[in-house]
Design a protein around this motif. Structure first.
Motif: not given
Ligand code: GAL
Length: 666
Positions: A498-518
């Motif tokens: 898992v990359p450092a920081g919130p999910y989804p580490g590989q797509l955060r900027d592309l999707l413009g969001l973070v996931i705090e928790e599944f």
């Protein structure tokens, strides 16, 4: 666009299948030839399981039976796809080299008496396999009947991973090349977790059954190694053949069915892609599953025509309930493969067997013989395939793609994921079906491939995304391509980390969001979305970082949080769907993305519609899977009936049309 023929001088789509005359008395062969000619068979695969016959003792060869079969076929002007018999080494081989047997994860060596039980890393196997391949190539290289080489049979099934000593040794060597040092391996695998640190390469074993969940990065690397070990078996035989023989060399893939080999890597090594496909007979609308496999095969072939090496005329013998094909179904199935790029339509097998484990499998020549509907359908199909000659070499264009990555699938299928209901395959099927129903032809792509020819790329549950692939996806969107991901995508990188920081580490900027928790759902739980959709399996606790919420969760654990989002990125947008939606809900999501991407589509009902293009002509395949006449709008010459059709003439229920439409300038 130039058309090409994959066998020099042969101007028709090939028709035939696996032929096993060695299982029959000699007098049956003449009957086979007569019937094959009646059905228009012009290519057969022979010798696939003939090792024990060709090399009855180690180093002692007897080609007399094969010689006779090849001559008989040649005299009948039936081309030969000559196999190396290496999927099934003889009994003498295992008696002499018992350690060459594959060993299961639980430590059980597989026993002789079936097929495909050899360790891909066994040096004795590799030696024996290349020796017989070279012998065959030398003997038949110049034979005018031999137009293709068929190496082995379906690499990866029934055995993909072997836990024998030779495999463990080869795995260690493979690891040393992949990870520059033991420290690098320890870091990549995160071996400080549960005290798994390695102090020497020799301490590393294959990931055998252990006390509880094994190190996921260890298992993932073993899957990569196992696929590579099988590929080495193929390239070794291929190179041994190539030393003597000029014909194209291939092996039959199981794209879409065998999850254990990374066919993106294999596709570059064959001269022409070949695939085997069997319907999941009991599955409703299984013709959509067929289309998906055919599109995946064409994608592996990088758009070039490919060979349908095996499919069945009717029932197989190995599913829980082997449902027979109804009248017209074989024709629709075979022509659907042709519609999606197959330039050979071949079956397992020519004649139904009387002995062995596959005696209840259907065949071109059925147990019921000539006085049967099945035989009449075989003959009629041969005529249909012959009538498709003009289509040979033409191409299928797709403007939309679905991401497909075996490594991501392997990783997602490992132990201890946030929900047992996560299923990338089911999601890909659902997205594919929604696109199929809109008449959108789809390519499959590896996420790090050149995506520039697509208007939209869907990535349903793409769990593992390597750093380069993430960059490729960003670049694609930045340059104007529309992307759509569903949940549990971009969560880990190369080593299931898992990359450092919130999910989804590989797509955060592309999707413009973070996931705090599944927020996975309970078994059977449904959640409502603000747009009226119903979700299952999954939800996320999403915080927007630039994206807009298109629909929110109306209830459930994520109530009030975004469920469908859209982020403007560069010249385009990236969508995210945080739950599993189905039927009309998924249709609405998919059409929203297509509209955003400017992709034109028109719902096709039951009439599968695909275009193969060549210079000046479009060949419009219309396959009516429904029970009523439907689908029209195309006028031109129907190649199958040889008669013109008008734009207002529907396709009869259950029937197929291939309409040649000339370009204005054509
Ligand atoms: C294929 C295999 C053939 C035959 C067939 C039966 O997977 O390559 O040899 O076993 O299945 O459906």
């Amino acid at each position: 666009m130039m058309t090409s023929t994959w066998i020099p001088g042969r101007q028709t789509i090939r028709f035939g299948g696996d032929y096993n005359p060695e299982q029959w008395p000699r007098e049956v062969w003449d009957e086979d030839i007569r019937l094959m000619r009646e059905a228009g068979v012009n290519l057969v695969s022979i010798g696939i399981f003939s090792w024990a016959l060709l090399e009855p003792e180690e180093g002692v060869y007897d080609f007399s039976v094969l010689d006779e079969i090849v001559e008989l076929l040649h005299a009948a002007r039936i081309d030969v796809d000559l196999a190396t018999p290496t999927a099934s080494p003889p009994a003498w081989f295992y008696r002499k080299y018992p350690h060459a047997r594959a060993v299961t994860r639980d430590g059980i060596p597989l026993a002789f008496g079936s097929r495909g039980i050899v360790s891909p890393s066994s040096p004795e196997y590799r030696q024996a396999a290349t020796a017989i391949a070279a012998r065959l190539a030398k003997r038949y290289a110049e034979h005018p009947a031999v137009v293709l080489w068929h190496v082995h049979n379906e690499y990866g099934t029934p055995v993909t991973e072997s836990y024998d000593d030779a495999s463990v040794g080869a795995f260690r060597q493979w690891l040393q090349q992949r990870h520059s040092s033991l420290d690098a391996l320890n870091a990549a695998w995160g071996t400080n977790f549960w005290g798994q640190r390695y102090g020497s390469w020799d301490e590393i074993d294959a990931p055998r059954t252990s006390g509880t969940a094994s190190n996921p990065a260890h298992r993932l690397d073993f899957q990569r190694f196992s696929s590579a070990a099988l590929l080495e078996c193929f390239t070794a035989e291929r190179d041994a053949i190539r030393e003597h023989a000029p014909q194209p060399i291939t092996t039959n893939f199981m794209a879409g069915m065998c999850p254990s080999v990374d066919l993106w890597k294999w596709a570059d090594e064959v001269d022409i892609v070949a695939n085997d496909h069997y319907l999941s007979a009991e599955q409703e609308n299984n013709h959509i599953q067929l289309s998906r496999a055919a599109d995946l095969t064409r994608s592996l072939a990088r758009g070039k025509p490919w060979i349908l090496m095996e499919h069945s005329t009717s029932a197989v013998n190995w599913q829980p309930r082997n449902i027979a094909k109804r009248p017209g179904e074989m024709r629709r199935n075979s022509l659907a493969h042709a519609a999606r790029g197959a330039d050979a339509v071949l079956f397992f097998q020519i004649r139904a067997g009387q002995r062995g484990a596959e005696k209840f499998h259907s065949a071109l020549i059925p147990q019921a013989g000539e006085a049967s509907r099945k035989w009449r359908e075989s003959v009629a199909l041969g005529a249909d395939v012959a009538a498709l000659a003009p289509v040979l070499g033409s191409r299928v264009d797709a403007r939309v793609a679905i991401a497909w990555d075996w490594e991501s699938f392997w990783a997602q299928d490992l132990d201890w994921r946030p929900s047992v209901d996560l299923d990338h395959r089911e999601r890909i099927e659902a997205f594919y079906a929604a696109l199929w129903h809109r008449g959108v032809t789809v390519d499959f792509v590896h996420p790090d491939a050149d995506l520039s020819s697509y208007d939209a790329v869907f990535a349903p549950s793409l769990y593992l995304i390597e750093d380069d692939a993430a960059e490729n996806l960003r670049e694609y969107a930045a340059q104007g391509g529309t992307l759509a991901f569903s949940y549990f995508s971009g969560i880990v990188s190369t080593n299931d980390n898992v990359p450092a920081g919130p999910y989804p580490g590989q797509l955060r900027d592309l999707l413009g969001l973070v996931i705090e928790e599944f927020l996975p759902l309970r078994a059977g739980e449904r959640v409502a979305l603000s747009d009226g959709s119903r979700g299952r399996i999954w939800s996320d606790d999403i915080e927007l970082r630039g994206a807009t919420s298109v629909a929110a969760f109306a209830d459930g654990p994520g109530a009030g949080r975004p469920a469908v989002t859209r982020n403007s990125f560069g010249k385009s947008s990236a969508w995210y769907l945080a739950t599993a939606i189905d039927g009309p809900d998924l249709d609405a999501f998919v059409t929203g993305v297509l509209d955003d991407a400017g992709v034109a589509y028109s719902p096709i009902g039951d009439v599968e519609t695909v275009v193969r293009r060549s210079e000046g002509v479009d060949y419009v395949f219309q396959i009516n899977h429904g029970a009523t006449d439907a689908g029209a709008g195309v006028s031109g010459l129907d190649l199958l009936s040889g008669t013109p059709v008008e734009a207002d003439q529907p396709v009869p229920a259950g029937s197929v049309r291939v309409v040649a439409v000339r370009d204005e300038q054509g």
